[in-house]
Design an enzyme around this catalytic site. Sequence first.
Site, PDB file in Angstrom:
ATOM      1  N   ASN A 203      55.809  42.288  40.670  1.00  4.74           N
ATOM      2  CA  ASN A 203      55.176  43.128  41.708  1.00  4.74           C
ATOM      3  C   ASN A 203      55.609  42.680  43.098  1.00  4.74           C
ATOM      4  O   ASN A 203      55.836  43.504  43.985  1.00  4.74           O
ATOM      5  CB  ASN A 203      53.652  43.086  41.572  1.00  4.74           C
ATOM      6  CG  ASN A 203      53.155  44.048  40.515  1.00  4.74           C
ATOM      7  OD1 ASN A 203      53.218  45.263  40.704  1.00  4.74           O
ATOM      8  ND2 ASN A 203      52.711  43.518  39.392  1.00  4.74           N
TER       9      ASN A 203
ATOM     10  N   HIS B 194      45.766  45.159  39.237  1.00  2.00           N
ATOM     11  CA  HIS B 194      45.277  44.763  37.918  1.00  2.00           C
ATOM     12  C   HIS B 194      45.756  45.799  36.904  1.00  2.00           C
ATOM     13  O   HIS B 194      45.676  46.997  37.163  1.00  2.00           O
ATOM     14  CB  HIS B 194      43.743  44.686  37.940  1.00  2.00           C
ATOM     15  CG  HIS B 194      43.158  44.216  36.651  1.00  2.00           C
ATOM     16  ND1 HIS B 194      43.183  42.892  36.263  1.00  2.00           N
ATOM     17  CD2 HIS B 194      42.566  44.887  35.635  1.00  2.00           C
ATOM     18  CE1 HIS B 194      42.612  42.771  35.074  1.00  2.00           C
ATOM     19  NE2 HIS B 194      42.236  43.973  34.665  1.00  2.00           N
TER      20      HIS B 194
ATOM     21  N   ASP C 208      38.465  41.134  39.782  1.00  4.00           N
ATOM     22  CA  ASP C 208      38.993  42.430  39.352  1.00  4.00           C
ATOM     23  C   ASP C 208      38.007  43.564  39.623  1.00  4.00           C
ATOM     24  O   ASP C 208      37.739  44.425  38.773  1.00  4.00           O
ATOM     25  CB  ASP C 208      39.394  42.391  37.865  1.00  4.00           C
ATOM     26  CG  ASP C 208      40.495  41.372  37.607  1.00  4.00           C
ATOM     27  OD1 ASP C 208      41.343  41.179  38.492  1.00  4.00           O
ATOM     28  OD2 ASP C 208      40.496  40.767  36.521  1.00  4.00           O
TER      29      ASP C 208
HETATM   30  C1  GAR Z   1      50.691  42.030  36.611  1.00  8.40           C
HETATM   31  O1  GAR Z   1      50.648  42.833  35.457  1.00  8.40           O
HETATM   32  C2  GAR Z   1      49.395  42.121  37.375  1.00  8.40           C
HETATM   33  O2  GAR Z   1      48.825  43.404  37.328  1.00  8.40           O
HETATM   34  C3  GAR Z   1      48.529  41.113  36.635  1.00  8.40           C
HETATM   35  O3  GAR Z   1      49.407  40.036  36.413  1.00  8.40           O
HETATM   36  C4  GAR Z   1      50.728  40.541  36.242  1.00  8.40           C
HETATM   37  C5  GAR Z   1      51.646  39.775  37.166  1.00  8.40           C
HETATM   38  O4  GAR Z   1      52.979  40.148  36.945  1.00  8.40           O
HETATM   39  N1  GAR Z   1      47.385  40.738  37.395  1.00  8.40           N
HETATM   40  C6  GAR Z   1      46.183  40.516  36.880  1.00  8.40           C
HETATM   41  O5  GAR Z   1      45.954  40.565  35.676  1.00  8.40           O
HETATM   42  C7  GAR Z   1      45.087  40.215  37.880  1.00  8.40           C
HETATM   43  N2  GAR Z   1      43.814  40.113  37.257  1.00  8.40           N
HETATM   44  P1  GAR Z   1      54.086  39.896  38.034  1.00  8.40           P
HETATM   45  O6  GAR Z   1      54.014  38.405  38.377  1.00  8.40           O
HETATM   46  O7  GAR Z   1      55.364  40.248  37.338  1.00  8.40           O
HETATM   47  O8  GAR Z   1      53.785  40.764  39.224  1.00  8.40           O
END
Ligand code: GAR
Length: 224
Positions: free
Chosen positions: A15, A111, A147
């Site tokens: 992200n 999230h 969240d």
């Molecule tokens: C993502 O899917 C984000 O939505 C989730 O962690 C992942 C991080 O991926 N976040 C949560 O679950 C927050 N509660 P990334 O490091 O590739 O962005």
Amino acid sequence: MKRRVAILISGRGSNMAALIEAARAADFPAEIAVVISNRADAGGLERAKASGIATLTIESKPFGKDRAAFEAELQSALEAHKIDLICLGGFMRLFTAEFVQRWHGRMLNIHPSLLPSFPGLEPQAQALRAGVKISGATVHFVIPETDAGPILMQGAVAVFDDDTAESLAQRILQIEHRIYPAALRLLAGGEVRLEGDVCRTAGGRSGDSLISPALDRDGRLNGK
Ligand code: GAR
């Protein structure tokens, strides 16, 4: 004046990469000033460096349960970089209510579920266990509760019968990478308004609808 953004990560930072890429556009109302990780081994740090973004590691582990001490260091770094807005991108550390309050209306999280469904850990597995036919991703303002918080943008995907948590996570991630930059653009551009627990955004009514499993125009299961 572009708003100065800090992205906080703990892991691979996909992200983060989507936000960095979007912020390259000349008309994007925010610039990514720094990427901060609470883990030295976060893969996203190398990705950020490769994109020419300043990075910083503030290991949270040595602080143990002393969240306030960790946040004091984090806050100094945010001030040093003159940060206006924070984007959490897979940042796996809870904040104190004081820190969240200080950044009220200026800190976003993403999230991988359609909140308020499936907060917490492994939301994709939670969605599969619940048997929902549609899931997705949510960009929301951070409040002390995990969240939760005013929702700025959501994107939906179909859940397939043969999905695993991994395949669903992958489909949701594609949506995350679209909505997070769009949500930041709206916030940094001053196009969102907080009304208590609700976030309002001017214009942009989506005409899209998603039915899962898919139906033909005659209302029968697709292909049946
Ligand atoms: C993502 O899917 C984000 O939505 C989730 O962690 C992942 C991080 O991926 N976040 C949560 O679950 C927050 N509660 P990334 O490091 O590739 O962005």
